[in-house]
Design an enzyme around this catalytic site. Sequence first.
Site, mmCIF file in Angstrom:
data_model
loop_
_atom_site.group_PDB
_atom_site.id
_atom_site.type_symbol
_atom_site.label_atom_id
_atom_site.label_comp_id
_atom_site.label_asym_id
_atom_site.label_seq_id
_atom_site.Cartn_x
_atom_site.Cartn_y
_atom_site.Cartn_z
ATOM 1 C CB SER A 1 -0.781 0.179 1.209
ATOM 2 O OG SER A 1 -2.061 -0.891 0.938
ATOM 3 C CE LYS B 1 -4.469 1.617 -0.808
ATOM 4 N NZ LYS B 1 -4.022 0.471 -0.132
ATOM 5 C CB SER C 1 -4.308 1.213 3.910
ATOM 6 O OG SER C 1 -3.614 0.976 3.086
#
Length: 395
Positions: free
Chosen positions: A100, A103, A155
């Site tokens: 993640s 991101k 997340s």
Amino acid sequence: MGTLEAWMRPMRASRAVITVPGILALVASALLASATPAPAAQRSTTTIGGAALASTGLVLDAPGATPLPKLSAGSFLLADLDTGEVLAARNPHGHLRPASTLKVLTALTVLPRLDPAAVYTARWDDANTEGSRVGIVPDATYTVHQLFQGMFLMSGNDAASALANAAGGHRATVARMNSTAKALGALDTSVRNPSGLDAPGQFTSAYDLALFARAGLARQDFRDYVTTIRAQFPGKMPKHGKTRKTFAIYTQDRLLLNYHGAIGVKTGWTTKARGTFIGAATRKGHTLVATVLHTKYASWTESRALLAWGFANIDKARPVGSLNQIKETTQASPVRQSGTSIAKTSAKSAVSAGRGLPLWAWVPIGLLAAVVALRTRVLLRQRAIRRRYPPRRAY
């Protein structure tokens, strides 16, 4: 042997004199052509951030500093975000799965394209995205601002999917993410989805994550999102005349909660990527970033350990590279090696190659030479017999 026979047929047909040196010359020419190195233009001759960062091992120059903490991370980088100086690294350009932490690049790509007050209607595929989710409901409406909160705090892969769709769709967003990475000089990064979920061909590096963090923290809206600890997120759409309920969401960034001066940035974990983390903090007038990839233990603790070492040794750590896109010529080949291994490989090649040929090339040359010698001997013997006993003519 098929190729050898093809060479022999025209020679036999014309009864030409066959010599071992002649055939060996053909064999050697073919092997030399296959062993010729690629043109220099096709080789990787530069390392983004400086020659020392080509290493796959530890890169550090800090005389008199306390020992660097022992980390399980397969790759890490510690840098000063103000100056861009890299203070320590291990395998900084190693291609690893981002989880993640990708991101951050998603945000960098779509923040300039979306109005935070714009309203987006969630799709079924957003709500059913694999992995961590903030709780998006199909056909429910959310502001872009709320989606960013859901992506950063929880997340949420569902929020990342919604933001990508709001910005023009997954395919267009992924293409823009790759372009953004390239524009930042993050050449180790290859994007396949906006969430960071494991996907074939999706990689990044500790160096590239530091570039993303630096670019993101230069934006006030990005800073606001990564330092938010708590927010209210909308639930499902209410019935007519009812008020839509919300629920509290909290940051998953434990560095932000447990380290004085922390300013984010992003957590990450998947079964293949293991622990990944981008941590940043400001102390003593310096802002440092510590990126880690593929950790065995809690990734935020390894980022915290790097930050603590950096602040404690800020006056002793000499820069070993830069985030300022300084490109220096190195001797690194497409498969990167440490400086020591590069030197050893070069020396070994120079000693063993023998007129430019590597050792492995002499094995097939030797075998072919033996076969050609035997074949030539047979042909010469057959020709001698024909001369001694010519065939009788029919009358």
